[in-house]
Scaffold this motif. Structure first.
Motif, short mmCIF file in Angstrom:
data_model
loop_
_atom_site.label_atom_id
_atom_site.label_comp_id
_atom_site.label_asym_id
_atom_site.label_seq_id
_atom_site.Cartn_x
_atom_site.Cartn_y
_atom_site.Cartn_z
N GLU A 152 0.82 -1.21 0.00
CA GLU A 152 0.00 0.00 0.00
C GLU A 152 0.86 1.26 0.00
OE1 GLU A 152 -2.44 -3.34 1.13
OE2 GLU A 152 -0.56 -2.60 1.97
N GLN A 153 1.98 1.23 0.71
CA GLN A 153 2.87 2.39 0.73
C GLN A 153 3.52 2.62 -0.63
OE1 GLN A 153 5.32 1.17 4.02
NE2 GLN A 153 4.13 2.33 5.52
N PRO A 209 -5.79 -2.91 -1.69
CA PRO A 209 -6.62 -1.94 -0.97
C PRO A 209 -6.09 -0.51 -1.17
CG PRO A 209 -6.02 -3.79 0.45
CD PRO A 209 -5.21 -3.92 -0.80
N PRO A 224 -4.58 2.89 -0.33
CA PRO A 224 -3.69 3.24 0.78
C PRO A 224 -4.38 4.14 1.81
CG PRO A 224 -2.59 3.53 -1.33
CD PRO A 224 -4.02 3.28 -1.64
N ALA A 225 -3.99 4.00 3.05
CA ALA A 225 -4.53 4.83 4.13
C ALA A 225 -3.80 6.18 4.15
CB ALA A 225 -4.37 4.11 5.46
N GLN A 226 -4.36 7.11 4.91
CA GLN A 226 -3.74 8.43 5.00
C GLN A 226 -2.33 8.34 5.57
OE1 GLN A 226 -6.04 11.33 7.16
NE2 GLN A 226 -4.38 12.82 7.26
N ALA A 227 -2.11 7.42 6.51
CA ALA A 227 -0.78 7.25 7.09
C ALA A 227 0.23 6.78 6.04
CB ALA A 227 -0.85 6.24 8.23
N ASP A 228 -0.23 5.99 5.08
CA ASP A 228 0.65 5.52 4.01
C ASP A 228 1.10 6.71 3.16
OD1 ASP A 228 0.43 2.80 4.71
OD2 ASP A 228 -1.46 2.63 3.62
#
Length: 214
Positions: A4-5, A144, A146-150
């Motif tokens: 994801e990153q 998936p 990526p999340a905001q942290a990624d």
């Protein structure tokens, strides 16, 4: 880094390149970068590639060190007392030197062609004819989102450190080299167009679960 990153870095690299290209900021950056810096980037990249090639020739690359072999996937490791990698390296060097300025048979194309032929002839095992043929089309967004942290992580760790190198080597030096070698035929190659093209490529890579590219 997680998948994801890496995916997030593709998206952010595309966004930055698109903005820099569409707004014309790349033209301002080009004016600020002296010709000597452009040449320095070209020289440094060439030296890095050559040093990697030399490691393969003398047998000190990581994959050769792990397998303790000159060419881990070749059926022949040496001809007499000479490692096969050294012979291939000498052949490639001679081909590149003899056809350095040949426009009909460019040295780079000949070296790649020779490498492919040597690979097919000397490979220990090549399994390119499967029992049945199956077409695997790439899936849209296979990973998936990526999340905001990624996005935050790769912005600071990957994208911002890489962006100057991408602009210097893959945009400014690339267009400069194209214009030097092809003069009027390189009229369509501009810094803006290269930025936007790479941005589109990164968005496409993002949608297929790929890594950033330049």
């Amino acid at each position: 880094m997680s998948a994801e990153q890496i995916l997030a870095s593709s998206m952010l690299m595309g966004v930055f390149l698109l903005l820099i290209g569409i707004t014309g900021a790349i033209d301002g950056i080009r004016k600020l970068v002296p010709k000597s810096a452009v040449r320095g980037v070209q020289l440094a990249t060439g030296v890095l590639l050559m040093s990697g090639g030399v490691k393969f020739i003398i047998g000190t690359s990581n994959i050769q060190a792990v397998h303790h072999l000159a060419e881990p996937y070749f059926s022949i490791q040496a001809v007499g007392f000479l490692p096969i990698g050294l012979l291939i390296g000498i052949l490639g060097f001679v081909l590149a030197l003899l056809f350095l300025d040949n426009r009909k048979f460019p040295g780079g194309i000949l070296v790649v062609t020779a490498g492919l032929l040597i690979g097919f002839l000397l490979a220990e095992q090549i399994d390119i004819w499967p029992d049945e043929w199956i077409v695997h089309l790439p899936r849209f967004m296979p990973l998936p989102f990526p999340a905001q942290a990624d996005f935050t992580f790769v912005l600071l760790i990957v994208v911002l450190p890489q962006l100057p190198m991408t602009l210097g080597n893959a945009v400014i030096a690339y267009t400069d080299l194209s214009q030097e070698f092809f003069q009027e035929r390189a009229g369509r190659i501009t810094n803006r167009k290269v930025c936007i093209s790479m941005a589109v490529a990164n968005f496409f890579s993002f949608m297929l679960g790929g890594m950033p590219m330049c």
